[in-house]
Design an enzyme around this catalytic site. Sequence first.
Site, mmCIF file in Angstrom:
data_model
loop_
_atom_site.group_PDB
_atom_site.id
_atom_site.type_symbol
_atom_site.label_atom_id
_atom_site.label_comp_id
_atom_site.label_asym_id
_atom_site.label_seq_id
_atom_site.Cartn_x
_atom_site.Cartn_y
_atom_site.Cartn_z
ATOM 1 C CD GLU A 108 -3.083 0.304 2.392
ATOM 2 O OE1 GLU A 108 -3.710 -0.772 2.537
ATOM 3 O OE2 GLU A 108 -3.102 1.215 3.234
ATOM 4 C CG ASP A 110 -1.927 4.005 3.115
ATOM 5 O OD1 ASP A 110 -2.496 3.451 2.182
ATOM 6 O OD2 ASP A 110 -1.616 3.441 4.179
ATOM 7 C CD GLU A 112 -4.313 6.543 6.560
ATOM 8 O OE1 GLU A 112 -4.985 5.509 6.612
ATOM 9 O OE2 GLU A 112 -3.362 6.778 7.314
ATOM 10 C CD GLN A 125 -0.769 8.706 9.524
ATOM 11 O OE1 GLN A 125 -0.482 9.201 10.602
ATOM 12 N NE2 GLN A 125 -1.486 7.601 9.424
ATOM 13 C CD GLU A 137 2.415 5.077 10.787
ATOM 14 O OE1 GLU A 137 3.596 4.920 11.159
ATOM 15 O OE2 GLU A 137 1.522 4.234 10.991
ATOM 16 N N GLY A 206 -4.667 12.765 18.140
ATOM 17 C CA GLY A 206 -4.454 11.426 18.675
ATOM 18 C C GLY A 206 -5.717 10.762 19.201
#
Length: 289
Positions: A108, A110, A112, A125, A137, A206
């Site tokens: 993957e 990504d 985000e 992200q 990340e 978070g």
Amino acid sequence: MVAMGGHALAVITVAMAAAAILSFPHATAAPNYTRDFDVTWGSDNVAILSNGRGLRIRLDNFTAAGIASKNYYLFGSFSMYMKLIRGDSAGTVTAYYFASSDGDDRDEIDFEFLGNLTGEPYILQTNMYWNGTGGREQRNYLWFDPTKAYHNYSVLWNPQQIIIAVDGVPIRIVKNNEDIGVPYLLRRPMKIYASIWDGSIWATRGGAIKINWGKSPFDAYLAKYNYDVCGIGKNSCVRKKWWNQPQFQTLDANEQSQLQFANTYKVYDYCEDRQRYPVMPIECTRNNL
Ligand SMILES: *[C@@H]1O[C@H](CO)[C@@H](O)[C@H](O)[C@H]1NC(C)=O
Ligand SMILES: *[C@@H]1O[C@H](CO)[C@@H](O)[C@H](O)[C@H]1NC(C)=O
Ligand SMILES: *[C@@H]1O[C@H](CO)[C@@H](O)[C@H](O)[C@H]1NC(C)=O
Ligand SMILES: *[C@@H]1O[C@H](CO)[C@@H](O)[C@H](O)[C@H]1NC(C)=O
Ligand SMILES: *[C@@H]1O[C@H](CO)[C@@H](O)[C@H](O)[C@H]1NC(C)=O
């Protein structure tokens, strides 16, 4: 899919183009979401705009929503214009990603987009999975308000590197480090996905700030996309594999200075997280140009 009428053109014409630093050749076929994508999640909340030239994906308290490309691709470039949820988007995640499957062994790449309270900044992200292992990340603020206009989020993927760029500015480079034992995305073709969902448990500060369903529905918009890719099987390339040329195997000085600019918006990098990785992952010495 639900067809939408009047709203559509207005949405598309807002599309803006920043001066792109990176510029890739691309296929000539006009983008058409109806032709190139399937709805995979929450069909009531996916609306085709402008006869296939745009798309709205919606999160509400009934369902999330998502789409996937009909084809799989191995290497090439893909870019998509997106405009994110306006106002209070805390707890939401709008995702745009490349994945080989939904399984535990997926590959993957990504994007985000982590929502926030009205007036507070989104975080972009980025992450990568190889054979189901992620944990790479990076988080960036953006140098513009991604809810006000469409911006171009792109990936160049070749055997040497993956360049993740925003409006033509590289924000992250993932190098092929197989020579030092780090897996790279080389073998498995991937589909292109976009989705919108409730990420309250972790997305905003978070997880401290949850989604406010009173502000539902949450809408994100996708518009023109470009691609120049190879699919699977013989004769599956849109065109010659230009992305293997030397100028796409490294960043030139201009692109490196653009990356340095983008890095001033970086707020998290797994390579710098000593609590999580007491021993720095081996690729980190190379990925941070
Ligand atoms: C997009 O594709 C669909 C079906 O493939 C077609 O009906 C529609 O007219 C196309 N849109 C444009 C803008 O060409
Ligand atoms: C969804 O939200 C609307 C508006 O707040 C509310 O009227 C409706 O009952 C909610 N539905 C569900 C399934 O929670
Ligand atoms: C991927 O992971 C699976 C276990 O989840 C393992 O069986 C397989 O060998 C791995 N593939 C590669 C190429 O490492
Ligand atoms: C988006 O950015 C990429 C990289 O700069 C560029 O090649 C592509 O043409 C842009 N996409 C569109 C639709 O303008
Ligand atoms: C949301 O806003 C707060 C306060 O400005 C900030 O600390 C945080 O990084 C922002 N983004 C997310 C996704 O939490």
